[in-house]
Design a protein around this motif. Sequence first.
Motif, PDB file in Angstrom:
ATOM      1  N   LEU A 110       0.836  -1.204   0.000  1.00  0.00           N
ATOM      2  CA  LEU A 110       0.000   0.000   0.000  1.00  0.00           C
ATOM      3  C   LEU A 110       0.870   1.252   0.000  1.00  0.00           C
ATOM      4  O   LEU A 110       0.657   2.173  -0.799  1.00  0.00           O
ATOM      5  CB  LEU A 110      -0.901  -0.031   1.238  1.00  0.00           C
ATOM      6  N   ILE A 111       1.861   1.274   0.870  1.00  0.00           N
ATOM      7  CA  ILE A 111       2.784   2.418   0.950  1.00  0.00           C
ATOM      8  C   ILE A 111       3.552   2.585  -0.364  1.00  0.00           C
ATOM      9  O   ILE A 111       3.822   3.702  -0.818  1.00  0.00           O
ATOM     10  CB  ILE A 111       3.754   2.241   2.140  1.00  0.00           C
ATOM     11  N   GLY A 112       3.855   1.442  -0.997  1.00  0.00           N
ATOM     12  CA  GLY A 112       4.584   1.463  -2.263  1.00  0.00           C
ATOM     13  C   GLY A 112       3.835   2.161  -3.390  1.00  0.00           C
ATOM     14  O   GLY A 112       4.452   2.616  -4.369  1.00  0.00           O
ATOM     15  N   LYS A 113       2.518   2.294  -3.260  1.00  0.00           N
ATOM     16  CA  LYS A 113       1.724   2.970  -4.286  1.00  0.00           C
ATOM     17  C   LYS A 113       2.106   4.450  -4.409  1.00  0.00           C
ATOM     18  O   LYS A 113       1.927   5.063  -5.467  1.00  0.00           O
ATOM     19  CB  LYS A 113       0.227   2.860  -3.967  1.00  0.00           C
ATOM     20  N   LEU A 114       2.643   5.020  -3.333  1.00  0.00           N
ATOM     21  CA  LEU A 114       2.979   6.450  -3.334  1.00  0.00           C
ATOM     22  C   LEU A 114       4.453   6.706  -3.626  1.00  0.00           C
ATOM     23  O   LEU A 114       4.892   7.855  -3.659  1.00  0.00           O
ATOM     24  CB  LEU A 114       2.596   7.076  -1.991  1.00  0.00           C
ATOM     25  N   GLU A 115       5.223   5.643  -3.828  1.00  0.00           N
ATOM     26  CA  GLU A 115       6.624   5.733  -4.259  1.00  0.00           C
ATOM     27  C   GLU A 115       7.450   6.705  -3.399  1.00  0.00           C
ATOM     28  O   GLU A 115       8.152   7.589  -3.911  1.00  0.00           O
ATOM     29  CB  GLU A 115       6.698   6.143  -5.733  1.00  0.00           C
ATOM     30  N   GLY A 116       7.323   6.563  -2.091  1.00  0.00           N
ATOM     31  CA  GLY A 116       8.166   7.348  -1.181  1.00  0.00           C
ATOM     32  C   GLY A 116       7.619   8.691  -0.766  1.00  0.00           C
ATOM     33  O   GLY A 116       8.240   9.398   0.039  1.00  0.00           O
ATOM     34  N   GLN A 117       6.446   9.070  -1.296  1.00  0.00           N
ATOM     35  CA  GLN A 117       5.863  10.362  -0.908  1.00  0.00           C
ATOM     36  C   GLN A 117       5.304  10.292   0.518  1.00  0.00           C
ATOM     37  O   GLN A 117       4.762   9.267   0.917  1.00  0.00           O
ATOM     38  CB  GLN A 117       4.697  10.720  -1.839  1.00  0.00           C
ATOM     39  N   PRO A 118       5.406  11.357   1.288  1.00  0.00           N
ATOM     40  CA  PRO A 118       4.780  11.396   2.612  1.00  0.00           C
ATOM     41  C   PRO A 118       3.260  11.319   2.471  1.00  0.00           C
ATOM     42  O   PRO A 118       2.695  11.820   1.492  1.00  0.00           O
ATOM     43  CB  PRO A 118       5.196  12.748   3.178  1.00  0.00           C
ATOM     44  N   ALA A 119       2.610  10.678   3.435  1.00  0.00           N
ATOM     45  CA  ALA A 119       1.154  10.547   3.362  1.00  0.00           C
ATOM     46  C   ALA A 119       0.588  10.161   4.716  1.00  0.00           C
ATOM     47  O   ALA A 119       1.308   9.757   5.621  1.00  0.00           O
ATOM     48  CB  ALA A 119       0.766   9.493   2.315  1.00  0.00           C
TER      49      ALA A 119
END
Length: 370
Positions: free
Chosen positions: A165-174
Amino acid sequence: MFRSALAVIGTLCLLVFSQLVLAAAENAHVKSKAPASVVFLNPGFSDEPFWVSYSAFMQAAADDLGMHLEVIYGERDSQRLLESARSLMARDKQPDYLVFVNEMYTAPQLLRLFAESPIKLFSLHSTLTLEQQQIIGGSRGQYRNWIGSLVPNDEQAGYWMAKALIGKLEGQPASLLAFAGVRFTPSATLREDGLRRALREHPEIKLQQVLQGEWKRQRAYEQAQLVLARYPEVRLVWSANDEMAFGVMQAARELGKQPGKDIYLAALNNSDEVLQARIDGTLSVLASGHFTLGGWAMVMLHDYHKGLDFAARGGKDRVDPLFSLLDVKQAAHLQKLLKVPGSTLDFRQFSAVYRPQIRDYGFSIKPLLQ
């Protein structure tokens, strides 16, 4: 010298013949034993898709292996489940095995209830916690008729779901929201532990809140209406099962968010609906596989009943990697497979009675994905 050689050959032949006769006799004894009878105390509702499919996979295994299976549903009521267990003890004809789940931490009560019973007990799906075992011991200990356990890699599944799930944002803070299951249920706790392990590895992701969705769609929907409005910046939602994910999905849509684009969701299960959501892309991450647990437990009990102790093939207490993250192709394959009544598997191929070369069962969902 020639006679001596002949004598040696004769002795060897006699030895080999004796071993073959012994092996054949042993095999005949193993196969002639009466079929095992099993009662499964299913903690779920009798119309709950997950627990119904779980029991169906179990029944398919029982049919292949010539076993008798009875499923008693607890209807998500621990007192009702315990009452069913007491009724079982009062029967004239009792089963050989009782399979139970440590839902709402009821396992110690069940073990005490059957302490003097000839019925052998097997914990499935979630076994006694480490804290519980520190008090009453493990299988084949104080309660000798508790012969073993089989549980899935729940912590790992929670971790994999979070990482993907975290990988969907490719390192962006969220920001992330989590919907856990029923409090005091080992599988829910372990999945959440996996989530927290992943979050420790990703300080850029802020966990805003963990909500107890109790596996229910309506409850998660009502909770999500409030928290998604409270945290409009949330882009990631981790759910410990599919029903809660669908409740969140409904609330997100009502707030104008598009699942799979504006907000990414992870879930766990094998319902037709959740597999379709993975195929459609409205669900970004899906873990599945634990619905097969009951079928594998039937293999273990079948072999044990025939004199082949599963403890010698990977241990008496197993934590098997039954969960896998499904891609779109795998989700479509599994969806098609689960629409066919029964199972396409021949469970005898996983049994040491039919395949004596098995040294470790190594159960997983992989046979269903091939």
